[in-house]
Design a protein around this motif. Structure first.
Motif, PDB file in Angstrom:
ATOM      1  N   ALA A 196       0.822  -1.207   0.000  1.00  0.00           N
ATOM      2  CA  ALA A 196       0.000   0.000   0.000  1.00  0.00           C
ATOM      3  C   ALA A 196       0.859   1.261   0.000  1.00  0.00           C
ATOM      4  O   ALA A 196       0.584   2.228  -0.732  1.00  0.00           O
ATOM      5  N   ALA A 197       1.921   1.251   0.812  1.00  0.00           N
ATOM      6  CA  ALA A 197       2.804   2.424   0.895  1.00  0.00           C
ATOM      7  C   ALA A 197       3.489   2.685  -0.440  1.00  0.00           C
ATOM      8  O   ALA A 197       3.619   3.834  -0.879  1.00  0.00           O
ATOM      9  N   LYS A 198       3.921   1.624  -1.104  1.00  0.00           N
ATOM     10  CA  LYS A 198       4.584   1.778  -2.398  1.00  0.00           C
ATOM     11  C   LYS A 198       3.612   2.321  -3.450  1.00  0.00           C
ATOM     12  O   LYS A 198       3.989   3.145  -4.303  1.00  0.00           O
ATOM     13  N   LEU A 199       2.367   1.866  -3.384  1.00  0.00           N
ATOM     14  CA  LEU A 199       1.349   2.374  -4.324  1.00  0.00           C
ATOM     15  C   LEU A 199       1.165   3.884  -4.173  1.00  0.00           C
ATOM     16  O   LEU A 199       1.150   4.625  -5.161  1.00  0.00           O
ATOM     17  N   ILE A 200       1.015   4.330  -2.943  1.00  0.00           N
ATOM     18  CA  ILE A 200       0.848   5.759  -2.697  1.00  0.00           C
ATOM     19  C   ILE A 200       2.083   6.531  -3.164  1.00  0.00           C
ATOM     20  O   ILE A 200       1.975   7.598  -3.793  1.00  0.00           O
ATOM     21  N   GLU A 201       3.264   5.981  -2.888  1.00  0.00           N
ATOM     22  CA  GLU A 201       4.495   6.637  -3.299  1.00  0.00           C
ATOM     23  C   GLU A 201       4.585   6.775  -4.813  1.00  0.00           C
ATOM     24  O   GLU A 201       4.945   7.840  -5.336  1.00  0.00           O
TER      25      GLU A 201
END
Length: 433
Positions: A425-430
């Motif tokens: 999820a964090a990578k997607l937002i990034e």
């Protein structure tokens, strides 16, 4: 008389070959109306090879034919022996996993779904078990095809990390806080299978919840366990909010194309495939859908009677059809059916001026065993050819870990653990923002 006896083996071979061809034609063209033609091409090829080989045996001696027949039956014996091993290995592997989990976490909840359902039912009458849309793909006589579970209900999902994940379903039966549907703008709508649904973690550790927390924006989770590309497309058609900015389509390399093969067998789902404008109007039929969910819940509970889940039971039908053995030999890759669905998604979203992202999710097997890159490369090439944003979570997250298996529960086969979902999820937002 001798010649007649010599021909008996050849006649047997050609009879078997023709039977395979006729059965393949029936399954491909009559039962599945040609939708799975690409899948059955390998069986057509095998049939014609057998027929050609059978004709040759007419010109061989009786002794050679006898040895050929012996080899043929030995191959059958080996195939079913190995299939039996794969069935048994699955059960033993499940038992081993439970034992190892208990060693690492003595408090690991070993109850099955029936037991936890009965225990929670004593305290909360409004308790349910997740009912997966994919379980209906094999049902012929149905007038409606639900794409989610029962609405506004505490829903028991699964347990891989030590405790059962339980979520309060929204007004349409998905894993969302119900208030998300009232947002002025939906920044992200997520489509996918159990990984998107949030199996087997609780909020706020699923992908959608982490994205809400990190982006401070509204996220609608339209994922559900067992979904393949066609059910995902149907869900997009039925439930995508008009005020959506971005759609994230999650593709799981482990079984999405297998799921599509099964989805194309269903007559209602076929209508979505054939007609991009087909719609069941499910948003207006929630009372009917909840009744259908109740029926499935009763059926699901039956599976767990006598402390025996469906995954533990010996499936005789799969055994006869050499299910596991065939899956080792026949690899499913993106075909015209998958291309058509993805193209329809692209067309639909471009009309609505909604941006599409395609996220490739890696499986446990990629890091536990030797895993070729052919499938990933083929999917990536296909997605990029449609001018769709492609995000490879193997490259962006898992391969950057010292040990990617740390992102799976107890380093065992299953969904991602809390850490795995968080990183995805964090990578997607990034990347997106």
């Amino acid at each position: 008389m001798k010649k007649i006896l010599e021909k008996k083996i050849s006649l047997l071979f050609i009879l078997i070959s023709l039977s395979i061809l006729i059965y393949t034609f029936y399954k491909s063209e009559i039962l599945h109306h040609g939708y799975l033609k690409n899948y059955y091409n390998s069986y057509y090829t095998l049939s014609f090879i057998f027929i050609f080989f059978s004709i040759i045996t007419f010109f061989l001696s009786k002794n050679i034919n006898f040895y050929i027949l012996l080899i043929f039956f030995l191959l059958i014996f080996f195939s079913y022996s190995y299939e039996f091993y794969l069935h048994s290995f699955g059960k033993k592997n499940l038992e081993t996993q439970i034992k190892l989990k208990l060693l690492e976490n003595p408090n690991f909840d070993t109850r099955n779904k029936l037991e936890i359902f009965n225990d929670l039912k004593k305290k909360n009458k409004n308790i349910s078990i997740a009912t997966y849309p994919a379980t209906r793909t094999g049902m012929g006589n149905i007038n409606i095809f639900p794409l989610s579970g029962r609405s506004n209900t505490e829903t028991i999902n699964c347990n891989e990390n030590g405790n059962y994940s339980i979520f309060k379903s929204d007004r349409y039966g998905f894993n969302n806080p119900d208030k998300e549907w009232e947002s002025n703008k939906i920044h992200y709508a997520l489509l996918g299978d159990s990984f998107v649904m949030g199996s087997c973690v609780n909020r706020p550790n699923d992908i959608a919840s982490v994205m809400r927390r990190l982006s401070k924006k509204s996220v609608i989770n339209l994922g559900y366990g067992g979904n393949g590309p066609l059910i995902q497309f149907a869900t997009l058609v039925e439930y995508l909010p008009k005020n959506t900015e971005k759609v994230i389509w999650f593709y799981f390399e482990g079984n999405d194309l297998d799921d599509l093969k099964n989805e194309l067998k269903n007559k209602i789902l076929q209508k979505y495939f054939v007609n991009i404008d087909f719609n069941q109007k499910l948003k207006n039929k929630q009372k009917i859908l909840d009744k259908e969910a109740n029926k499935l819940i009763i059926s699901e509970i039956e599976k767990y009677k006598n402390n025996k889940s469906a995954s533990e039971a010996f499936n005789f039908k799969k055994f006869i059809k050499l299910y596991f053995f065939r899956n080792l030999i026949i690899k499913i890759n993106p075909d015209d059916n998958f291309i058509k669905i993805l193209n329809n998604v692209n067309i639909l979203l471009k009309k609505k001026n909604i941006k599409l992202y395609f996220v490739y999710l890696p499986s446990y097997k990629r890091y536990k065993f030797v895993y070729d890159q052919f499938h990933l490369k083929k999917v990536k090439r296909l997605v990029l050819s449609m001018d769709i944003n492609f995000i490879n979570m193997d490259k962006e997250v898992f391969s950057k870990e010292i040990d990617p298996l740390e992102l799976f529960p107890y380093q065992m086969d299953g969904h991602y653990n809390v850490k795995g979902y968080e990183k995805v999820a964090a990578k997607l937002i990034e990347i997106i923002e």
